[in-house]
Design an enzyme around this catalytic site. Structure first.
Site, PDB file in Angstrom:
ATOM      1  CB  ALA A   1      40.625  27.399  36.137  1.00  0.00           C
ATOM      2  CB  ALA A   2      38.395  23.693  39.126  1.00  0.00           C
TER       3      ALA A   2
ATOM      4  CG  ASN B   1      28.286  22.719  43.869  1.00  0.00           C
ATOM      5  OD1 ASN B   1      27.406  21.980  44.293  1.00  0.00           O
ATOM      6  ND2 ASN B   1      29.428  22.927  44.493  1.00  0.00           N
TER       7      ASN B   1
ATOM      8  CG  ASP C   1      37.925  30.513  41.685  1.00  0.00           C
ATOM      9  OD1 ASP C   1      37.152  30.255  42.608  1.00  0.00           O
ATOM     10  OD2 ASP C   1      38.140  31.656  41.272  1.00  0.00           O
TER      11      ASP C   1
ATOM     12  CE1 TYR D   1      48.665  59.110  60.247  1.00  0.00           C
ATOM     13  CE2 TYR D   1      48.164  61.351  60.960  1.00  0.00           C
ATOM     14  CZ  TYR D   1      48.459  60.455  59.952  1.00  0.00           C
ATOM     15  OH  TYR D   1      48.561  60.884  58.653  1.00  0.00           O
TER      16      TYR D   1
ATOM     17  CE  LYS E   1      38.331  32.062  48.837  1.00  0.00           C
ATOM     18  NZ  LYS E   1      37.996  30.927  47.989  1.00  0.00           N
TER      19      LYS E   1
END
Length: 778
Positions: free
Chosen positions: A198-199, A287, A163, A40, A95
């Site tokens: 979307a997928a 799923n 996704d 710093y 994630k």
């Protein structure tokens, strides 16, 4: 009840200790005033000025180049829907964990309280100076399409909505291989696609890029078949609007080559699959329940290739095969975007990798003798350690070839080596151990079941499917402890060795024990009586085949736990003395330490025996043992008896196993400082080797080193692992945590798999015995 216990475990996992799953760790020393003055003020001003003069220097002086933002507004979280940014945060942290453990990418998760697509875009755009890449996550359709498109156009760093594209990339690789096996051409294949979110749209667009003809697609969304007469279609869906108005899913499936499911479970029947063309391909990726159950599909036709999103069946379409490695390659060449060429490169790299020989560590992880390219293996396994060094270079090269890379990789061999060094085998090895146990569960005795930690561990191994637990102790006491702590043991058998109901079994075991010990100081009365002791009773269960393995020692001292095992189970042929080994999971990879628990002052011959037992055990993890024999002397620098003993042990080892990579005597730091080793002792077998086994000259040194590494070094420890016993009996460390008990259970099951080659029929019989025992117990 089981669902409730899983809920409690999940909540406890996230809440205990430091809440959440991630933390920030400094990468530079910050221990002294000098360090702080560089980290710093005033020292930090110097890189600031360099970056001001040339903004590209931000990649040299900051973490930007290895930092990805996982960004969500929580509008489409898993199967939970629009639950908001705060409720979605555990997913985003998760994630981040996957990015780190699979590709060594650092992550900040950012949850944005904004549903307006344009405002969301502006918020993310403003974060561009901080990050090297953006992973969009759990944003609902159709807003996700607009958000990703705008950010890709406006930002100069890679952006990907996983996704959409993760499933597309992985399923595309699987599709290429399935088509090859089924001898079908992609441009002629007829597709039926159920789902148009979307997928699904990302999938069909990527299939098109691979050569599929849009006119050969019949797609269904929530409103039925997608056809040219519909007025509610966006531009993307109109490309695939070739269905016949009014056609049903069952009618569309007739003579189709490929079914792609990204919708809901159980909408496809065996009759529909039966009506498909010869050698059909079915990717049922909903799923947790696929569009048609795996077993139902493969039992309908023998010529089918089937993939799902589930890990308990072959050909799992799992996004973790893609996003960590794609971002790794993109970051390493500072790509300005993740374009079509990079996605296609990932597809082809994954497809080609599935056609190559699978490493033994992957066979071990999935408990297969030989995994090979074919109908049940069209896509790599998530635990394959080659993924990072296979997919990332392909993506990086595609970025360079397509003109979006700002940094060039000149030496691809060196880059591959760098990727392999990024991740040791630490977390990889633990995942392998867990998977191997899960593939072939055995009956495991918990001798101290009247302990809350043991009961929690037993519950976990049962729910994870890695073992069939058998609990020893007073039933009322065990059930009270379980009830007070919300532990579900309703399905677990409980045996009280001291109860009247076990009198016949005690006599049976006692007679067998007496035959073993009648000329070694044990009389008939004592042999029967001692079977009330849970350690003796449990060992006899293993010895007689009533169980496959046992763990104990949480509340007893070490000798009292080992003694019954030695007296009843005995040692393996050729083994004079057993030994204790610890597996330490470190940032450098796994380290095996011995002897840490049993032999006080081994002779040179005994030290050689210990080393060879450890080497054999390490090979069961599909690792090549690279062994350092430790002392306070380096290759004869001291002529003391202690140092000469270790050197003599090395000579004995090389005579008995010439090909084993082993050297010593040497100080503990030497095997980890390769430059010093190479410059001063170039003759050593360990030059250029990654040492993974440390053999100590005596028990004091081994035990002290193990405890220091665990407590001060922060290494996770699994053990002690007993070596040399004929059957699997393992001893817990006094006061072990639930996690340690669970890990020892895994080791015990793998030990049972190795030492007891049981036929599939016998395993089924044992499983049925366990289920009958549960019913009788209930």
């Amino acid at each position: 009840m089981q669902k409730s216990s899983r809920k409690e475990q999940a909540l406890d996992y996230h809440a205990k200790g430091r809440p959440g799953k991630i933390e920030v760790v400094p990468t530079k020393d910050a221990k002294t005033q000098q360090d702080l003055s560089l980290a710093y003020s005033p020292g930090v001003a110097e890189p600031c000025k360099e970056i001001f003069n040339n903004v590209e220097e931000v990649y040299k002086y900051t973490a930007k180049g290895n930092l990805v933002a996982v960004i969500s507004n929580g509008t489409a979280v898993l199967g939970l829907g629009d639950i908001g940014p705060e409720a979605g945060k555990p997913v985003m942290e998760g994630k981040g964990v996957l990015f780190k453990i699979f590709a060594d990418i650092d992550v900040f998760d950012i949850e944005v309280n904004e549903k307006d697509p344009e405002k969301f875009v502006q918020i993310v755009k403003a974060l561009e100076p901080t990050f090297g890449g953006i992973n969009l996550e759990d944003i609902k359709s159709p807003e996700c399409f607009y958000i990703e498109r705008e950010l890709r156009e406006q930002l100069k760093i890679p952006v990907m909505h996983d996704d959409q594209h993760g499933t597309a990339i992985i399923s595309s690789a699987a599709l290429l291989n399935a088509l090859e096996i089924q001898k079908k051409r992609i441009n002629r294949a007829r597709f039926v696609v159920n789902g148009a979110g979307a997928a699904a749209m990302a999938c069909v667009l990527l299939y098109k890029a691979l050569g599929a003809n849009p006119e050969n697609f019949t797609m269904f969304d929530i409103n039925g078949v997608i056809h040219a007469g519909r007025t509610d279609l966006d531009e993307t869906k109109r490309q695939f609007a070739h269905g016949k108005p009014g056609i049903t899913l069952a009618q569309a499936m007739k003579d189709a080559d490929v079914f792609i499911g990204l919708s809901v479970g159980n909408v496809v029947t065996p009759d529909m699959v039966r009506s498909m063309a010869k050698n059909p391909i079915v990717f049922a990726m909903a799923n947790p329940d696929p569009e048609i159950p795996y077993d139902a599909a493969i039992n309908t036709r023998k010529d089918i290739i089937m993939a799902t999103g589930r890990s308990d069946y072959p050909n799992q379409v799992n996004n973790v095969l893609g996003f960590p490695f794609i971002f790794r390659g993109a970051l390493d060449v500072r790509a300005t975007q993740i374009n079509e060429a990079m996605k296609l490169a990932a597809v082809r790299a994954l497809a080609e990798m599935a056609r190559t020989t699978v490493p033994d560590i992957v066979n071990l992880a999935y408990n297969e003798r030989t995994i090979s390219f074919g109908p049940n293996y069209i896509i790599p396994k998530p635990l394959d350690p080659r993924l990072l060094a296979t997919v990332s270079p392909a993506v990086a090269r595609a970025a360079m070839d397509s003109g979006v890379a700002q940094k060039k990789i000149e030496n691809w061999e060196a880059y591959t080596e760098e990727l392999n060094r990024r991740l040791g085998l630490d977390n990889q090895l633990l995942r392998v151990i867990g998977n191997k146990a899960r593939r072939d569960p055995r009956r495991l005795v918990f001798a101290e079941a009247d302990n809350v930690k043991v009961l929690k561990a037993a519950q976990s191994v049962f729910e994870e499917g890695v073992a069939y637990p058998i609990l020893l102790g007073e039933e009322d006491k065990i059930r009270t402890i379980a009830q007070e702590n919300s532990i579900d043991i309703d399905e677990l058998p409980i045996i009280d060795p001291g109860s009247s109901s076990q009198e016949q079994k005690r006599r049976q075991y006692g007679e067998a024990y007496f035959r073993k010990r009648q000329r070694k100081g044990v009389n008939h009365y004592e042999a029967i009586k001692v079977m009330r002791d849970r350690n003796y009773f449990g060992c006899m269960m293993v010895e007689t085949g009533d169980a496959d393995a046992m763990i104990s020692g949480l509340t007893r001292n070490y000798p009292d736990t080992i003694r019954p095992a030695l007296q009843i189970v005995g040692t393996e042929d050729g083994v004079k003395k057993i030994a204790g080994m610890y597996l330490l999971v470190t940032k450098k990879g796994p380290l095996f330490l011995a002897d840490t628990t049993v032999n006080f002052n081994p002779t040179a011959e005994e030290l050689a025996d210990i080393t060879l037992m450890v080497a054999r055990e390490v090979r069961t993890f599909n690792l090549t043992p690279r062994i350092a024999l430790l002392s306070y002397s380096n290759f004869g620098s001291s002529n003391s008896p202690e140092a000469r003993l270790v050197a003599e042990a090395r000579d004995i080892i090389k005579r008995r196993s010439p090909s084993l990579i082993v050297d010593g005597e040497m100080q503990a730091s030497l095997p980890f400082t390769n430059d010093i080793l190479r410059d001063n002792y170039p003759f050593s077998e360990l030059v250029g080797q990654d040492v993974n086994v440390l053999i100590f000259p005596n028990l004091a040194a081994g035990n002290i080193a193990y405890n220091l590494l665990k407590e001060v070094g922060g290494a996770d420890a699994i053990g002690p692992i007993l070596l040399g016993l004929k059957k699997p009996v393992h001893v817990l460390q006094l006061g072990s945590s639930v996690r340690s008990i669970y890990n020892m259970a895994l080791i015990s099951i793998i030990d049972a798999q190795t030492k007891s080659k049981v036929s599939a029929e016998e395993l089924i019989k044992r499983s049925r015995w366990w289920k009958r025992f549960k019913k009788k117990d209930a």
